[in-house]
Scaffold this motif. Structure first.
Motif, PDB file in Angstrom:
ATOM      1  N   GLY A   1      -4.633   1.411   3.603  1.00 38.24           N
ATOM      2  CA  GLY A   1      -4.793   0.034   4.042  1.00 38.24           C
ATOM      3  C   GLY A   1      -5.071  -0.965   2.949  1.00 38.24           C
TER       4      GLY A   1
ATOM      5  N   PRO B   1       1.203  -2.950  10.829  1.00 40.84           N
ATOM      6  CA  PRO B   1       0.970  -3.657   9.558  1.00 40.84           C
ATOM      7  C   PRO B   1       2.246  -4.129   8.860  1.00 40.84           C
TER       8      PRO B   1
ATOM      9  N   SER C   1       1.675  -1.016   4.928  1.00 33.26           N
ATOM     10  CA  SER C   1       1.067   0.304   4.806  1.00 33.26           C
ATOM     11  C   SER C   1       1.671   1.226   5.867  1.00 33.26           C
TER      12      SER C   1
ATOM     13  N   ASP D   1       0.851  -1.200   0.000  1.00 33.94           N
ATOM     14  CA  ASP D   1       0.000   0.000   0.000  1.00 33.94           C
ATOM     15  C   ASP D   1       0.880   1.240   0.000  1.00 33.94           C
TER      16      ASP D   1
ATOM     17  N   THR E   1      -5.433  -2.118   8.071  1.00 33.94           N
ATOM     18  CA  THR E   1      -5.326  -2.764   6.764  1.00 33.94           C
ATOM     19  C   THR E   1      -6.666  -3.403   6.433  1.00 33.94           C
TER      20      THR E   1
END
Length: 531
Positions: free
Chosen positions: A38, A419, A423, A33, A428
């Protein structure tokens, strides 16, 4: 962009880039990402091309990134010739293609010809018109059965559960073999065919190297839409028997593939691989005739248990399916629709050990290999909480089936908590388990014993070592629970032990093993390459 008229297609394909390539499936939502929302996107993929080059893959398969309301996470396409803002835009796609090509990585993309989104302009136009209108002829609209038309036109079921028909307020029903938001297109309509040709050329002219065709055994429907036999297998991941199940593998589908192939043959080195869930090898082979698909996913290896006899039978069946066509076999162990094989083969360490072994078996085979993002990290399926599930199978089954979300959790890149670098935002689209801290790319990259290091080493040997030459296999005698085969052209030997005790190794020098060896014996749950 066009193929030279004086270079016959059959000659060009004898040495085509895709005949022994290692492809890498990127589930776009879950790879990387770039904008902190997310959800993975095209710029995220571009930022990680260095990793894919390091892994050694030769081509990518990108899942749908087209404009879509995301009822089925992009497989409900509202505009097949544009990028959904969730994933970027056409300029981002063009940058990705250019950068990938500069690194020697090809780009192939998903094609979804069986159905559209219910938000597609065609279907919206059909809803605004009356029964019998030209707009409705692009789909399958029918009157219902019974005196008042209140029963569906036939007994077909949806792959996602429930009936394959939805009734409109005006009384007509429309067909959807998947979710109601995915109405099936009518391939007897010339507008449908012309639109797909336009889509093919749109992306080929932008530089894509090929297509993965979703539900390649679908599209065509039999005359009269006869009932399916109640004994037919239902649900995703089932090999279809067209004797019992008229929903798929209708003979008319081959005319569609010939149309697709005719377009592809105008572009140098372009290829297509089909998702073909058919039961009989003879039916499968029809899709690989000289004027149809270049490659076909044969899912025998996906369906095989971790058992030497089962795996050998899957290999032999897959090789037999391409014996009489000029198409190499295509191998895969996982994808976005099935439970990850590290989980299918057993819990925890047992599953990981067996997944390592099967990676060597797969990469030792002649033909084309498709890796699913995250398998090179040994990612297992994730048991997600009910509140996180998004797959339409979960809803359509009345929460009886949990669906495919567990194999679609985002990729962990770095750090020790979610995450994991996927990201820069905190949330997410599917939650990531804290237990993945030891499975990140960062944690595995410099560890010579990691799953990632095994994949990197195996892919490199497959590309460079002369022992991997040849398209035929020779099988050795082996103890129960084991097998060994040799690549006839180059001499590579691959042995697998799925039994409960170590067995003697075949003669040869160890090139690579999936786990520690026991002297001159092959331990259980282990595979080895010898030369």
């Amino acid at each position: 962009m066009r193929r030279s008229a004086d270079l016959p297609t059959e000659i060009a394909e004898k040495s085509a880039w895709w005949r022994d390539a290692v492809f890498y499936q990127v589930y776009v939502r879950s790879f990387a990402d770039s904008d902190a929302d997310g959800v993975g996107d095209l710029e995220g993929i571009r930022a990680r091309l260095g990793y894919l080059e390091l892994l050694g893959v030769q081509a990518l398969w990108l899942t749908p990134f087209y404009r879509s309301p995301m009822a089925d996470h992009g497989y409900d396409v509202a505009d097949p010739r544009d990028v959904d803002p969730l994933f970027g835009d056409l300029a981002a796609f063009d940058r990705l293609v250019a950068d990938a090509h500069s690194r020697g990585i090809r780009i192939t993309i998903d094609l979804v010809p069986n159905h559209s989104s219910d938000q597609h302009e065609w279907f919206q136009a059909a809803l605004r018109t009356t029964p019998g209108s030209p707009e409705r002829e692009r789909y399958h609209f029918r009157e219902g059965r019974g005196n008042d038309g209140s029963a569906p036109p036939n007994n077909w079921t949806s792959i996602f559960g429930g009936p394959a028909w939805t009734r409109l307020p005006d009384g007509q029903w429309y067909l959807h073999l998947f979710a109601p938001e995915q109405p099936d297109l009518n391939w007897a309509n010339p507008e449908v065919r012309a639109d797909l040709e336009r889509t093919l050329r749109f992306w080929l002219d932008r530089g894509v190297d090929g297509f993965r065709i979703d539900v390649a055994h679908g599209m065509s429907k039999p005359y009269g839409l006869p009932d399916m036999d109640p004994r037919a297998g239902q649900g995703a991941g089932v090999l279809h028997d067209n004797v019992l199940d008229p929903r798929f593998d209708d003979e008319g589908v081959h005319e569609i593939h010939r149309m697709i192939r005719k377009v592809l043959d105008e572009y140098p080195n372009a290829m297509a691989v089909g998702e073909i869930w058919v039961k009989e090898n003879e039916r499968f082979t029809r899709y690989l005739r000289a004027d149809e698909l270049h490659l076909g996913f044969n899912f025998r290896l996906v369906e095989a248990e971790f058992d030497a006899d089962s795996v050998r039978q899957a290999i032999e069946s897959s090789l037999a399916a391409v014996t009489y066509v000029d198409s190499p076999p295509t191998w895969t162990l996982s994808n976005h629709d099935v439970v990850r094989h590290a989980t299918r083969y057993g819990e925890g360490e047992t599953g990981r050990r067996r997944a390592r072994a099967m990676a060597l078996v797969e990469l030792a085979l002649p033909g084309v290999v498709y890796l699913y993002n995250g398998e090179e990290l040994g990612l297992p399926n994730v048991e997600l909480p009910d509140w996180a599930l998004q797959d339409p199978i979960w809803t359509r089954s009345g929460h009886a089936e949990r669906g495919r979300d567990g194999c679609r959790v985002p990729i962990p890149w770095e750090s020790d908590r979610p995450p994991f670098g996927f990201s820069s935002g905190e949330a997410t689209w599917l939650p990531m388990p804290h237990e993945w801290a030891g499975l990140t790319v960062e944690a595995q990259l410099e560890d010579p014993e990691s799953m990632l290091s095994l994949y990197r080493h195996a892919v490199e040997l497959r590309k460079t070592h002369e022992a991997f030459a040849g398209e035929d296999l020779e099988w050795y005698g082996a103890p129960p629970g084991c097998f060994a085969f040799r690549r006839k052209g180059g001499g590579l030997i691959c042995a697998l032990n799925t039994g409960g005790a170590p067995v003697p190794l075949p003669p040869g020098e160890v090139l690579l093993s999936s786990g520690p060896m026991a002297g001159d014996h092959l331990p259980p749950d282990t595979a080895v390459w010898l030369v």
